[in-house]
Write an enzyme that holds these catalytic residues in place. Sequence first.
Site, short mmCIF file in Angstrom:
data_model
loop_
_atom_site.label_atom_id
_atom_site.label_comp_id
_atom_site.label_asym_id
_atom_site.label_seq_id
_atom_site.Cartn_x
_atom_site.Cartn_y
_atom_site.Cartn_z
N ARG A 104 77.78 84.69 47.25
CA ARG A 104 77.80 84.71 48.72
C ARG A 104 76.74 83.78 49.29
NH1 ARG A 104 82.11 85.72 47.86
NH2 ARG A 104 83.16 87.69 48.10
N GLU A 107 78.17 80.49 48.90
CA GLU A 107 79.25 80.35 49.88
C GLU A 107 78.69 80.02 51.28
OE1 GLU A 107 83.27 82.84 50.65
OE2 GLU A 107 81.41 84.00 50.79
N SER A 130 62.05 70.68 52.17
CA SER A 130 61.50 70.84 50.83
C SER A 130 61.81 72.21 50.26
CB SER A 130 59.99 70.64 50.86
OG SER A 130 59.43 70.87 49.58
#
Length: 164
Positions: A104, A107, A130
């Site tokens: 997830r 995703e 960074s």
Amino acid sequence: MSLATLDNSRQTSQHPSLPTASITLFNAKASKKLTFEQIGHHLNRSEVAAAAIFYGQAKASSEDIHNLSSLLEIPKPLLEEQLGGFPDRGRSVEMPPREPLIYRLYEIVQNYGYAYKAVLNEKFGDGIMSAVSFSTKVEKETDEGGNDWAVITLRGKWLPFSRF
């Protein structure tokens, strides 16, 4: 309270590249029944930074090794040997990840990565955030309806691309 531990068969098969120190640390963590929040507090680090040491994704300082040794009752020479090298970051998770929570997060980047990039470029110019000069925290929020929400804050130094 649930504790994050390594189920030796399932977890190590999901993470075939975990360093030896991970098993040592997780076994001691389970034995002591400590959370990463408690361990992070003892190390004077965030809970995410403490967990990253356990997974071999962050370098443990000599002070971290000393504090882990005393808190978890692991011989300091053993931890010095197992945590003394440099981390081999990013190897413990296959891509794309199969573990649902990690997937997830992946995703989110798949779906919103370019939106984040566009907004960050508009605010900061051409560059990157960074992941080295970086901090993160995880918080739990409960709304008026009693629903729990995960709040993850990512804070990275902005690094503009240089002209050459």
